[in-house]
Structure formats: C-alpha cells, structure tokens
Enzyme design. Structure first.
Site, short mmCIF file in Angstrom:
data_model
loop_
_atom_site.label_atom_id
_atom_site.label_comp_id
_atom_site.label_asym_id
_atom_site.label_seq_id
_atom_site.Cartn_x
_atom_site.Cartn_y
_atom_site.Cartn_z
N LYS A 1 0.15 4.14 -0.16
CA LYS A 1 -0.59 5.31 0.24
C LYS A 1 -0.45 6.62 -0.81
O LYS A 1 -0.44 6.35 -1.83
CB LYS A 1 -0.13 5.63 1.53
CG LYS A 1 -0.09 4.56 2.43
CD LYS A 1 0.06 4.71 4.30
CE LYS A 1 -0.13 3.38 4.71
NZ LYS A 1 -0.21 3.49 6.36
N HIS B 1 -9.55 1.47 4.99
CA HIS B 1 -8.38 1.90 5.66
C HIS B 1 -8.50 3.06 6.69
O HIS B 1 -9.42 3.94 6.31
CB HIS B 1 -7.40 2.34 4.56
CG HIS B 1 -5.76 2.22 5.20
ND1 HIS B 1 -5.30 3.09 6.07
CD2 HIS B 1 -4.91 1.34 5.03
CE1 HIS B 1 -4.10 2.73 6.35
NE2 HIS B 1 -4.01 1.77 5.85
N GLY C 1 2.49 2.81 11.02
CA GLY C 1 3.64 3.89 10.94
C GLY C 1 4.36 4.14 12.17
O GLY C 1 5.08 5.28 12.20
N ASN D 1 0.71 -1.13 0.08
CA ASN D 1 -0.18 0.10 -0.22
C ASN D 1 0.91 1.13 -0.07
O ASN D 1 1.64 1.57 1.04
CB ASN D 1 -0.69 -0.02 1.28
CG ASN D 1 -1.69 1.10 1.36
OD1 ASN D 1 -1.72 2.07 0.31
ND2 ASN D 1 -2.40 1.56 2.53
N GLU E 1 -5.57 -4.33 10.92
CA GLU E 1 -4.54 -3.50 11.08
C GLU E 1 -5.00 -2.55 12.43
O GLU E 1 -5.69 -1.65 12.32
CB GLU E 1 -4.46 -2.13 9.79
CG GLU E 1 -4.14 -2.90 8.54
CD GLU E 1 -3.55 -1.96 7.47
OE1 GLU E 1 -2.34 -2.11 7.29
OE2 GLU E 1 -4.32 -0.68 7.29
#
Ligand code: 13P
Length: 250
Positions: free
Chosen positions: A13, A99, A174, A11, A168
C-alpha cells in the site's frame, strides 16, 4: 489449499521505505529454496520503490508488481498517471487492480475494466480485487455484489490465463477480523462456480486477502480451492511474511 502454485502477494500500500527493502534477506533465501518451488512471491511496493526493490532481489525468484496502473495504454499528457507500458518497462510483471482502497478513490468497475484491458495489452498479469462491504453482507447481498464486480470488471475479457482474482471482504481489511472458514469456503466456491461458467473450461485462480497474519494463517490454509493470499500489513514485516509462507506450506 490447491496443489498448484501458491501465491503470496505483498501489498505494501502507501507504506515502505528504503530500509524496509534492505531487510528482505530471508524472503530472498526462501524464494530460492527448492522446497518452496511451488510458491510464487510477488512484492507490490509503491511505484517509487520498484526499481530499488529490483536491485535488492536480483538473485531471487521474487516477482515484482505494481498496485495500480492508468487505463491510458500509451504515453501522453496525463500528469500523475503511470501507464502499463511504464510498469512493464521497469520489469514489473503483475498489477493489482480494483483494490477497495482504489475503488474508494473513484475507481468504478468500468474504469477497472479499462485498466485490465490496458494492462493485458502490455502482457502484465492482473490481480483483480473484489469484495463486499459489511453492509452488503448484512443485507445478504455478498454474492450479488461480487458477481456484479466480476461481470463488469471482466467485460470483454476472453480468458483467465493472466488473471488472479483476489477475494478481499472490505470488512476484513486491516481490522483483524477474518471470515469463518466455512463462510469463506462457501463464498470462494461461488466465485469459482461463476467464473467456470463464464470462462468455459478454465480453472480460476483465487487468493484471499484481509488481515492475513502468522496466527490466522494456520486456519486459513485449510480453505479448499484457494491459491494463496494477498497480504497487507503483515507483509511489511519480513519475519511475519516469511512465517505466513512457511506455515502455509508445512
Ligand atoms: P491487511 O492484510 O492489512 O488487512 O490488508 C489486506 C489488503 O488490503 C491487501 O490488499
């Protein structure tokens, strides 16, 4: 890990540029290697890079997905939206929905459910993200939050054939922090149990996302019943992504 297909979803982003696409040689080679035939590599770059990515991976088994889609299932005056038809038309096969970064921008479970229906109508496959915040976890609400997300996002969905659930935890995205293996295994088993109950006789596919990198993958790969990983930051570096795949599969 399961013995079935293992998914590695990149991903990107709102990152990535043309030069990054030019540097996918080793992933292309790996995807064509028979040794990795059980592996499914899915790249989800920003919309604007999808067609350029296709040019680069033509001779590979890499699959392409988008990071979102509109719930409008037809064309129309919806400035800025990209509907599943347009995504399908360009050749993408998957779409990430739900997400937490999209939820922050206003996607509710109800909206995500509409998007899932629209995407399935176009025969796109879904990567449905669910996850709890640190606050939820501290209040022992992890599973009630996940259950609510699953119930509402999957409303009026009859089977899981074209749906992968990506767990997630928001606090892991992150941050470099990952759940302990036993906690992750426990949470994933609860998700699976719930889905098996809701979708009788179906075998749910669950992947994990949140700070996956070449170092922690050696721990994460031991999680039982996991079907792969959704990788953010590390997927922007070809060598790291390849490393994650190789380390998972040895
Ligand atoms: P990071 O791997 O950068 O933590 O991102 C995880 C994620 O959000 C993937 O969808």
């Amino acid at each position: 890990m399961t013995n079935n297909n293992i998914y590695f979803v990149a991903n990107w982003k709102m990152n990535g540029h043309l030069s990054l696409i030019k540097r996918l040689k080793n992933v292309v080679i790996l995807s064509n290697n028979k040794k990795y035939k059980k592996i499914k590599i899915i790249y989800c770059p920003p919309f604007t890079l999808i067609s350029k990515l296709f040019d680069k991976i033509k001779k590979s088994k890499i699959i392409v997905g988008s990071q979102d889609c509109s719930y409008e299932d037809n064309y129309g005056p919806f400035t800025g939206d990209v509907n599943p038809k347009l995504i399908k038309e360009i050749g993408a096969k998957y779409v990430i929905l739900g997400h937490s970064e999209r939820r922050l921008k206003g996607d509710t479970n109800k909206i995500i459910n509409r998007k899932i229906h629209a995407a399935l109508k176009q025969k796109l496959k879904i990567i449905l993200c669910i996850g709890e915040s640190l606050k939820d976890r501290k209040k022992n609400k992890t599973f009630s939050v996940l259950k609510k997300q699953l119930l509402l996002c999957l409303k009026k969905i009859n089977n899981l054939d074209n749906i992968i659930v990506a767990y997630e935890p928001i606090w892991s995205i992150g941050t470099g922090v990952i759940p302990l293996n036993n906690i992750l295994e426990h949470d994933i088993s609860k998700i699976i149990k719930f889905l098996k109950l809701k979708f009788k006789n179906q075998k749910p596919k669950i992947i994990y996302g949140g700070s996956v990198n070449p170092e922690n993958i050696v721990k994460l790969k031991h999680i039982k019943n996991i079907n792969g990983f959704l990788v953010g930051g590390a997927s922007l570096y070809e060598n790291k992504f390849v490393d994650i795949i190789k380390k998972t599969t040895i």
